[in-house]
Design an enzyme around this catalytic site. Sequence first.
Site, PDB file in Angstrom:
ATOM      1  N   HIS A  68       0.299  -5.417   7.592  1.00  0.00           N
ATOM      2  CA  HIS A  68       1.728  -5.600   7.331  1.00  0.00           C
ATOM      3  C   HIS A  68       2.526  -5.897   8.596  1.00  0.00           C
ATOM      4  CE1 HIS A  68       3.191  -1.433   8.369  1.00  0.00           C
ATOM      5  NE2 HIS A  68       2.012  -1.044   7.937  1.00  0.00           N
ATOM      6  N   GLU A 212       5.690  -3.209   3.536  1.00  0.00           N
ATOM      7  CA  GLU A 212       4.691  -2.166   3.272  1.00  0.00           C
ATOM      8  C   GLU A 212       5.322  -0.784   3.388  1.00  0.00           C
ATOM      9  OE1 GLU A 212       1.487   0.798   4.309  1.00  0.00           O
ATOM     10  OE2 GLU A 212       3.317   0.281   5.362  1.00  0.00           O
ATOM     11  N   GLU A 213       6.165  -0.626   4.406  1.00  0.00           N
ATOM     12  CA  GLU A 213       6.731   0.699   4.701  1.00  0.00           C
ATOM     13  C   GLU A 213       7.690   1.200   3.622  1.00  0.00           C
ATOM     14  OE1 GLU A 213       5.695   2.613   6.956  1.00  0.00           O
ATOM     15  OE2 GLU A 213       4.812   1.381   8.538  1.00  0.00           O
ATOM     16  N   ASP A 235      -4.864  -1.273   8.808  1.00  0.00           N
ATOM     17  CA  ASP A 235      -3.648  -0.538   9.147  1.00  0.00           C
ATOM     18  C   ASP A 235      -4.001   0.557  10.149  1.00  0.00           C
ATOM     19  OD1 ASP A 235      -0.984   0.399   9.078  1.00  0.00           O
ATOM     20  OD2 ASP A 235      -0.845   0.142   6.914  1.00  0.00           O
ATOM     21  N   HIS A 327       4.816   6.302  13.648  1.00  0.00           N
ATOM     22  CA  HIS A 327       6.239   6.206  13.289  1.00  0.00           C
ATOM     23  C   HIS A 327       7.167   6.762  14.372  1.00  0.00           C
ATOM     24  CE1 HIS A 327       5.849   5.371   8.669  1.00  0.00           C
ATOM     25  NE2 HIS A 327       5.077   4.597   9.415  1.00  0.00           N
TER      26      HIS A 327
HETATM   27 ZN   LIG Z   1       1.236   0.848   8.322  1.00  0.00          ZN
END
Ligand SMILES: [Zn+2]
Length: 366
Positions: A68, A212-213, A235, A327
Amino acid sequence: MEWRDEIYVLLKRLAEVPGPSGREDSVRSIVIELLEKYVDKLWVDTWGNVIGVKCGSSGGGKVMMTAHMDEIGFFISHIEDDGFLRVIPIGGVVERSILYQRVLIRARNGRLIRGVVGLKPPHIAKPEELQKVPELRELFVDVGASSREEVEKLGVRVGDIAVFDREVVELTNMKVTGKAFDDRVGLLALIKAAEMTHDPKIDVYFVATVQEEVGLKGAKTSAFAISPDAALAIDVTIASDVPGVAKSEWYTRLGKGPAIKVADGRGASGLIVHPKIFDTLISLAEKHNIPYQVEVIPGGTTDASIIALNKEGVPAGTVSIPARYIHSPVEVVDLSDIYNAARLLKVFAEEVTLEWLREVKGIVIK
Ligand SMILES: [Zn+2]
């Protein structure tokens, strides 16, 4: 150039641009430029997914590989009279990672503006306030403006986007740090795999997905259009090999190779990888001397979960790149894990056959 330097340079390009969910265009133009050289067909769909195809020699069979483009970030939600900005999150922003960070705002006119995330001074906070993680609504972005008019003059409006502002830098020992490694490192492995793949037997779809998030959305629409016979998502995954975590919860470790997934997520939202995909990835890694680790994690998921549910079902798996502090603005990965993930994708793309796809897809009993 040695692969290590090449990967570092590409990662800097891919990870430093802003591309929160739904606003992936800066990433997309780099992906198109890089992927175009390695595929037979390339297009961008309605949602902004980039789809590149390397045609196979068998005249049939489709494998879809995704990574992504989007990252977590913020929408500007309000501009105060005195020039401070309020934001709301895009995707799974972790509240305790926001305070005192530098952010990069992209105004609607394309101008990039720097800001910092502030909070009232600790000297005038109540003792109990100092004990807790401030909520996002207590925070504000300071771009140096002293009025709403000044902010508007910069071109910044409500609805514009912001992301963490970080350069990619090298630590030591092949480790690098930056923002948005989730999932620009996967994107990099995908592009590198497209470069290295020669003469596949089946058609290989290299897909850079959007959103995607915020719920695996680009993967859902692109899988519907492609209708793959098998799929892999690339990922990041949880590298919890740090102090304070019991060794039984060190799900993957940096520098030990890409992780081949068994399962992730919780129940309905996760994926149990198709056993034949899992077995094939393991045997390919062993055959080609690619280091790997096996991954079973209790949370999080990837594009593979939604692709697996496309139409009548798609055998799907995940090749993961271990990352620490996911993140946050200081995600850490090992460059060798990106390279070895690309090697694993390449051999998968080259060695999967029509017969194997037929076997994986199911059998006719009568
Ligand atoms: Zn990811």
